[in-house]
Write an enzyme that holds these catalytic residues in place. Sequence first.
Site, PDB file in Angstrom:
ATOM      1  N   GLY A 121       9.401   0.390   4.538  1.00 40.41           N
ATOM      2  CA  GLY A 121       7.898   0.242   4.970  1.00 40.41           C
ATOM      3  C   GLY A 121       7.074   1.064   3.592  1.00 40.41           C
ATOM      4  O   GLY A 121       7.355   1.075   2.441  1.00 40.41           O
ATOM      5  N   SER A 122       5.901   1.462   4.044  1.00 43.64           N
ATOM      6  CA  SER A 122       4.785   1.934   3.261  1.00 43.64           C
ATOM      7  C   SER A 122       5.311   3.107   2.671  1.00 43.64           C
ATOM      8  O   SER A 122       4.595   3.500   1.647  1.00 43.64           O
ATOM      9  CB  SER A 122       3.747   2.478   4.203  1.00 43.64           C
ATOM     10  N   THR A 123       6.291   3.714   2.685  1.00 39.85           N
ATOM     11  CA  THR A 123       6.792   4.939   1.655  1.00 39.85           C
ATOM     12  C   THR A 123       7.202   4.407   0.399  1.00 39.85           C
ATOM     13  O   THR A 123       7.119   5.172  -0.338  1.00 39.85           O
ATOM     14  CB  THR A 123       8.049   5.683   2.469  1.00 39.85           C
ATOM     15  N   MET A 124       7.136   3.144   0.291  1.00 41.00           N
ATOM     16  CA  MET A 124       7.338   2.533  -0.987  1.00 41.00           C
ATOM     17  C   MET A 124       6.192   2.317  -1.871  1.00 41.00           C
ATOM     18  O   MET A 124       5.955   2.122  -3.002  1.00 41.00           O
ATOM     19  CB  MET A 124       8.098   0.947  -0.727  1.00 41.00           C
TER      20      MET A 124
END
Length: 578
Positions: free
Chosen positions: A290-293
């Site tokens: 998810g948004s941790t990328m």
Amino acid sequence: MKLDGALYPWRFRLVLILLALMVAAIAWRIVDLHVFDHDFLKGQGDARSMRHIPIPAHRGLITDRNGEPLAVSTPVTTLWGNPKELIGARDQWAALAKALGQDAKALTERLEQLAGREFTYLARGLTPEQGQTVLDLKIPGVYALEEFRRFYPAGEVTAHVLGFTDIDDRGREGMELAFDEWLAGVPGKRQVLKDRRGRLIRDVQVVQNAKAGKTLELSIDLRLQYLAHRELRNAITEVGAKAGTLVMLDVKTGEVLAMVNQPTYNPNNKRNLNPAAMRNRALVDVFEPGSTMKPLSMSAALETGRWKPEDRVEVAPGRLQIGRYTIRDVSRAEGGVLDLTGILIKSSNVGMSKVAFDIGGASIYSLMQRVGFGQDTGLGFPGERVGNLPNHREWRKAETATLSYGYGLSVTAVQLAHAYATLANDGRSVPLALVRQEQQPEGVQVISPSVAKSIQGMLQQVVEAPGGAFRAKVPGYHVAGKSGTARKTSVGAKGYKEKSYRSLFAGFAPTSNPRIAMAVVIDEPSNGTYFGGLISAPVFGRVMAGALRLMNVAPDNLPPPVETKTADKEALGQGERI
């Protein structure tokens, strides 16, 4: 009339001569064996009475980085029996079963089935006291062997890292399996004399001394492991989650300081063990991050030189249509415009997608590959998975967008923590290690230092700016990180499961001189909230706060000292006189 023998006297003489020769041969053989070739008889006798009994070698000690024991070998007694001898002591079987703590009927049936054999285990892994209690009954056909059994002082806290050994003291999971040859000792040999019933007559000599296994010093800090285990367990209970994982790394050395999973198990008692609880999710489970990328995709954008942190992107009206696929933002931006830092703070999928369209999916793929996604970490842990980083000959818009905000690829929690450790280490990737490192590794520069520094500052704003992931803050320290919320794919069917999410947070601290990188993954929280900034960020903050203090890391975000006016010496003196 003459006898028949008298007709042929030479036959009688021939028989006498043959008999005489036979007696002489036997007599000579007796003399030869007792006088000239006595070693033959000795060897034959020894072959029937001389035995070599193995001397067990205890397994090597496993310790944490500070020398605290994590796995030790303790002596135990194994009882075995000779059913042929035990058959003659039927009247004592009931007493034997009671001493062994076994069912008398089951023991009777087993001994009767094995009546023609000379060996069977009666009980293994008994304490020396328990074994001696049985031996004191002096039941014919019951004998003892000395063995070793593994004991894990930290129990479930270190279970997934250490693994366990089987009943024969061989590694079967975790580091016990990965370093089995290093830890396993070399058994010795003792020469003894036994009678035909197998009873020991005399202990002759030690032929070969047992060689103990070597000590294994892990990178794990048991203090941090306990801290992470406690906070993750409490969080899983509080939010009603299915499972969870926390990985803590040393930014400079790549050492794994803590690795915990929930649910866990007690390796000292494997009865009624649930196989699902044995899985080291940090290295075995893969998921869409998810948004941790987004910080990594943003790094790729800054590396191209086409984008700077202050550049702005139109994100209104909060959704973006790509064919039949719609990209949506959870948070709306004021004015509909965000700079690159704002895209990370608001976790804007629309803004990140537009940046990704400009630089192309290949640029993002290249950076993610350089930080280790889709590759083995090099830890050598049994069963470790490498995840999946897709590469396309032609990057279409949908594929580029989804990759930029963490969908369409799969990673492990260790890989995620390693990627953030690389950002924290000014773009230098160092090899991961579960064994304590004596020297700091060289590492490889995979992201430009200037880009990594810019991302560090942007991620600090993600935590500290208004509307950011403030639950990850640590008093006295500057913290950098990014939350993520990923929908879970449906097993056995296409698409995603309804109302099923993973809550994530990854980051590092202190930002001025990063020492610790950490990733927290909580699987399927069920208390009605699932956003990473609400579920995983608080766990990150509590564990990071404790870890920085335990490691004596100097604070970098203390308020300035308050100046106090000093009383005039003369006035103070007068006051004292008064």
